[in-house]
Design an enzyme around this catalytic site. Structure first.
Site, PDB file in Angstrom:
ATOM      1  N   ALA A  83      22.925   7.553 -35.028  1.00 11.17           N
ATOM      2  CA  ALA A  83      23.085   7.310 -33.694  1.00 11.17           C
ATOM      3  C   ALA A  83      21.827   7.812 -32.601  1.00 11.17           C
ATOM      4  O   ALA A  83      21.740   9.203 -33.169  1.00 11.17           O
ATOM      5  CB  ALA A  83      24.616   7.944 -33.388  1.00 11.17           C
ATOM      6  N   GLY A  84      21.519   7.234 -31.805  1.00  8.49           N
ATOM      7  CA  GLY A  84      20.498   7.936 -31.013  1.00  8.49           C
ATOM      8  C   GLY A  84      20.307   7.021 -29.798  1.00  8.49           C
ATOM      9  O   GLY A  84      20.731   5.994 -29.531  1.00  8.49           O
ATOM     10  N   ILE A  85      19.925   7.894 -28.923  1.00 12.53           N
ATOM     11  CA  ILE A  85      19.714   7.114 -27.396  1.00 12.53           C
ATOM     12  C   ILE A  85      18.182   7.519 -27.019  1.00 12.53           C
ATOM     13  O   ILE A  85      17.748   8.629 -27.428  1.00 12.53           O
ATOM     14  CB  ILE A  85      20.633   7.469 -26.305  1.00 12.53           C
ATOM     15  CG1 ILE A  85      20.514   9.114 -26.152  1.00 12.53           C
ATOM     16  CG2 ILE A  85      21.887   7.200 -26.677  1.00 12.53           C
ATOM     17  CD1 ILE A  85      21.109   9.616 -24.961  1.00 12.53           C
ATOM     18  N   ASP A  88      13.800   7.699 -21.687  1.00 12.12           N
ATOM     19  CA  ASP A  88      12.182   7.855 -21.509  1.00 12.12           C
ATOM     20  C   ASP A  88      11.924   8.303 -20.017  1.00 12.12           C
ATOM     21  O   ASP A  88      12.412   7.584 -19.038  1.00 12.12           O
ATOM     22  CB  ASP A  88      11.447   6.564 -21.791  1.00 12.12           C
ATOM     23  CG  ASP A  88      11.566   6.321 -23.525  1.00 12.12           C
ATOM     24  OD1 ASP A  88      12.157   7.296 -24.203  1.00 12.12           O
ATOM     25  OD2 ASP A  88      11.027   5.314 -24.025  1.00 12.12           O
ATOM     26  N   GLN A 144       8.297  10.703 -23.857  1.00 18.42           N
ATOM     27  CA  GLN A 144       9.382  11.056 -24.834  1.00 18.42           C
ATOM     28  C   GLN A 144       9.638  12.457 -25.143  1.00 18.42           C
ATOM     29  O   GLN A 144       9.850  12.832 -26.366  1.00 18.42           O
ATOM     30  CB  GLN A 144       9.306  10.242 -25.919  1.00 18.42           C
ATOM     31  CG  GLN A 144       9.595   8.737 -25.639  1.00 18.42           C
ATOM     32  CD  GLN A 144      10.097   8.103 -27.116  1.00 18.42           C
ATOM     33  OE1 GLN A 144       9.328   8.128 -28.037  1.00 18.42           O
ATOM     34  NE2 GLN A 144      11.307   7.564 -27.011  1.00 18.42           N
ATOM     35  N   TYR A 147      13.147  12.911 -26.636  1.00 16.16           N
ATOM     36  CA  TYR A 147      13.458  12.135 -27.783  1.00 16.16           C
ATOM     37  C   TYR A 147      12.570  12.691 -28.851  1.00 16.16           C
ATOM     38  O   TYR A 147      12.838  12.723 -30.139  1.00 16.16           O
ATOM     39  CB  TYR A 147      12.923  10.675 -27.763  1.00 16.16           C
ATOM     40  CG  TYR A 147      13.242   9.554 -28.571  1.00 16.16           C
ATOM     41  CD1 TYR A 147      14.780   9.133 -28.757  1.00 16.16           C
ATOM     42  CD2 TYR A 147      12.407   9.244 -29.620  1.00 16.16           C
ATOM     43  CE1 TYR A 147      14.945   8.230 -29.748  1.00 16.16           C
ATOM     44  CE2 TYR A 147      12.876   8.371 -30.473  1.00 16.16           C
ATOM     45  CZ  TYR A 147      14.209   8.041 -30.607  1.00 16.16           C
ATOM     46  OH  TYR A 147      14.363   6.875 -31.539  1.00 16.16           O
ATOM     47  N   PRO A 177      11.608   5.865 -38.992  1.00 11.43           N
ATOM     48  CA  PRO A 177      11.097   4.583 -38.622  1.00 11.43           C
ATOM     49  C   PRO A 177      10.014   4.533 -37.625  1.00 11.43           C
ATOM     50  O   PRO A 177       9.963   5.543 -36.837  1.00 11.43           O
ATOM     51  CB  PRO A 177      12.379   3.819 -38.072  1.00 11.43           C
ATOM     52  CG  PRO A 177      13.598   4.816 -38.247  1.00 11.43           C
ATOM     53  CD  PRO A 177      12.749   6.167 -38.409  1.00 11.43           C
TER      54      PRO A 177
HETATM   55  N1  CAA Z   1      -1.177   8.120 -22.792  1.00  8.95           N
HETATM   56  C1  CAA Z   1      -1.917   8.291 -21.820  1.00  8.95           C
HETATM   57  N2  CAA Z   1      -1.451   7.788 -20.511  1.00  8.95           N
HETATM   58  C2  CAA Z   1      -0.814   7.104 -20.540  1.00  8.95           C
HETATM   59  C3  CAA Z   1       0.054   6.808 -21.730  1.00  8.95           C
HETATM   60  C4  CAA Z   1      -0.371   7.018 -23.084  1.00  8.95           C
HETATM   61  N3  CAA Z   1       0.309   6.695 -23.903  1.00  8.95           N
HETATM   62  N4  CAA Z   1       0.752   5.644 -21.274  1.00  8.95           N
HETATM   63  C5  CAA Z   1       0.893   5.446 -20.013  1.00  8.95           C
HETATM   64  N5  CAA Z   1      -0.029   6.257 -19.526  1.00  8.95           N
HETATM   65  C6  CAA Z   1      -0.487   6.463 -18.090  1.00  8.95           C
HETATM   66  C7  CAA Z   1      -0.535   5.141 -17.342  1.00  8.95           C
HETATM   67  O1  CAA Z   1      -1.865   4.507 -17.736  1.00  8.95           O
HETATM   68  C8  CAA Z   1      -0.431   5.277 -16.195  1.00  8.95           C
HETATM   69  O2  CAA Z   1      -1.751   5.913 -15.399  1.00  8.95           O
HETATM   70  P1  CAA Z   1      -2.360   5.458 -13.988  1.00  8.95           P
HETATM   71  O3  CAA Z   1      -1.365   5.972 -13.007  1.00  8.95           O
HETATM   72  O4  CAA Z   1      -3.395   6.137 -13.729  1.00  8.95           O
HETATM   73  O5  CAA Z   1      -2.484   3.991 -14.229  1.00  8.95           O
HETATM   74  C9  CAA Z   1       0.561   6.746 -16.022  1.00  8.95           C
HETATM   75  O6  CAA Z   1       0.368   6.944 -17.446  1.00  8.95           O
HETATM   76  C10 CAA Z   1       1.975   6.144 -15.711  1.00  8.95           C
HETATM   77  O7  CAA Z   1       2.361   5.113 -16.545  1.00  8.95           O
HETATM   78  P2  CAA Z   1       3.544   4.319 -16.598  1.00  8.95           P
HETATM   79  O8  CAA Z   1       3.266   3.232 -15.577  1.00  8.95           O
HETATM   80  O9  CAA Z   1       3.997   3.729 -17.796  1.00  8.95           O
HETATM   81  O10 CAA Z   1       4.584   5.242 -16.020  1.00  8.95           O
HETATM   82  P3  CAA Z   1       6.122   5.145 -15.514  1.00  8.95           P
HETATM   83  O11 CAA Z   1       6.694   6.364 -15.105  1.00  8.95           O
HETATM   84  O12 CAA Z   1       6.221   3.691 -15.138  1.00  8.95           O
HETATM   85  O13 CAA Z   1       6.647   4.852 -16.899  1.00  8.95           O
HETATM   86  C11 CAA Z   1       7.321   5.469 -19.275  1.00  8.95           C
HETATM   87  C12 CAA Z   1       6.562   6.073 -18.203  1.00  8.95           C
HETATM   88  C13 CAA Z   1       8.906   5.445 -18.960  1.00  8.95           C
HETATM   89  C14 CAA Z   1       7.225   6.507 -20.340  1.00  8.95           C
HETATM   90  C15 CAA Z   1       6.641   4.382 -19.729  1.00  8.95           C
HETATM   91  O14 CAA Z   1       5.212   4.460 -20.071  1.00  8.95           O
HETATM   92  C16 CAA Z   1       7.283   3.985 -21.236  1.00  8.95           C
HETATM   93  O15 CAA Z   1       8.586   3.432 -21.319  1.00  8.95           O
HETATM   94  N6  CAA Z   1       6.514   3.971 -22.343  1.00  8.95           N
HETATM   95  C17 CAA Z   1       7.264   3.781 -23.785  1.00  8.95           C
HETATM   96  C18 CAA Z   1       7.960   4.903 -24.367  1.00  8.95           C
HETATM   97  C19 CAA Z   1       8.173   4.669 -25.724  1.00  8.95           C
HETATM   98  O16 CAA Z   1       7.164   4.344 -26.543  1.00  8.95           O
HETATM   99  N7  CAA Z   1       9.425   4.662 -25.989  1.00  8.95           N
HETATM  100  C20 CAA Z   1       9.767   4.357 -27.253  1.00  8.95           C
HETATM  101  C21 CAA Z   1      11.171   3.849 -27.293  1.00  8.95           C
HETATM  102  S1  CAA Z   1      11.541   3.140 -28.681  1.00  8.95           S
HETATM  103  C22 CAA Z   1      11.990   4.338 -29.718  1.00  8.95           C
HETATM  104  O17 CAA Z   1      11.718   5.414 -29.329  1.00  8.95           O
HETATM  105  C23 CAA Z   1      12.412   4.014 -31.371  1.00  8.95           C
HETATM  106  C24 CAA Z   1      11.652   4.894 -31.912  1.00  8.95           C
HETATM  107  O18 CAA Z   1      12.232   5.785 -32.631  1.00  8.95           O
HETATM  108  C25 CAA Z   1      10.041   4.536 -32.411  1.00  8.95           C
END
Ligand code: CAA
Length: 240
Positions: A83-85, A88, A144, A147, A177
């Protein structure tokens, strides 16, 4: 009699695939879930899995729920802490509640389930605990901190508890994973996800049953000498 296996968050995604795999392996499988009654009903009807509703982050609810499973189904010999949520967001935007809720459920859930089930496993001198960590607990992930901290905590929790169970044939392992084709990953904005998938050497998202087969091995008799370890199943995205 078949061993009882409880899979938390077992009615959807990776958890559902784990339930079906463990059932195929001959376990008497129970799925725990927190809120989605419809998914639980489908899981019960389609896969023939018993579903029990309680919040893994709520200590008392877990103690009561596991006692109920023990009384109605049998002693719990396998626990898969799945279980996990996600909540982000970059640290600047993350609320304390987003931090705490992820720690409470993702990491606290492992503690609560172990408190309820580990002592009985030790007494019976056999048990399997498999904790679902994450590539993002190993490598970190932008947006994250909650997380990644909770999942990283799961890997430490696994190694510590493995030492406490080893003498009693209770193994404690983790799977980490990568990005798997589930509702959780589907919630990542498409543009962000495309960039992540481009970095996976295998060139695609993983499938839930590819995680389930790793869990199956760790729960098997054959894995009796495997404890305190983490199996990374991530398409080569992070080699740890
Ligand atoms: N490294 C460096 N900079 C980054 C970056 C990264 N990895 N990702 C985004 N940025 C930068 C962007 O380029 C942007 O810069 P600018 O403003 O200069 O253009 C800035 O950070 C803001 O980025 P976002 O527009 O994405 O910011 P936001 O606030 O709208 O969203 C976030 C932020 C919610 C974290 C979104 O980036 C996101 O959803 N990221 C995915 C996170 C992720 O991978 N979650 C995994 C979920 S699944 C899971 O967790 C299962 C598992 O176990 C694998």
């Amino acid at each position: 009699m078949n061993r009882v296996a409880v899979v938390t968050g077992g009615t959807r995604g990776i958890g559902r695939a784990v339930c079906e795999q463990l059932k195929t392996d001959g376990f008497n499988v129970v799925a725990n879930y927190a809120g989605n009654d419809k998914a639980a009903q489908e899981c019960a009807e389609e896969a023939g899995i018993s579903c029990y509703k309680f919040d893994v982050g709520d200590h008392e609810a877990v103690m009561t729920g596991c006692q109920q499973i023990h009384d109605e189904i049998g002693p719990i010999e396998v626990v898969v802490n799945n279980a996990g949520i996600t909540r982000d967001g970059t640290l600047t935007k993350m609320s304390y509640e987003d931090w705490h809720e992820v720690m409470r459920i993702n990491l606290g859930g492992c503690f609560n389930m172990a408190k309820a089930c580990f002592p009985g496993m030790r007494e019976r001198e056999w048990g399997r605990i498999v904790n679902i960590g994450s590539i993002n607990g190993q490598a970190g992930q932008y947006g994250q901190v909650n997380y990644a901290a909770a999942k990283s905590g799961i890997h430490g929790f696994t190694k510590a508890l493995a030492q406490e169970g080893a003498r009693s044939n209770v193994t404690v392992n983790a799977i980490a994973p990568g990005y798997i084709d589930t509702d959780m990953v589907a919630a990542v904005p498409q543009g962000v996800l495309d960039k992540i998938v481009a970095k996976i050497p295998v060139g695609r998202l993983g499938q839930a049953d590819e995680i389930a087969r790793g869990v199956s091995f760790l729960c098997s008799e054959d894995a009796g000498f495997v404890t305190g370890s983490t199996i990374s199943i991530n398409g080569g995205q992070h080699m740890y």
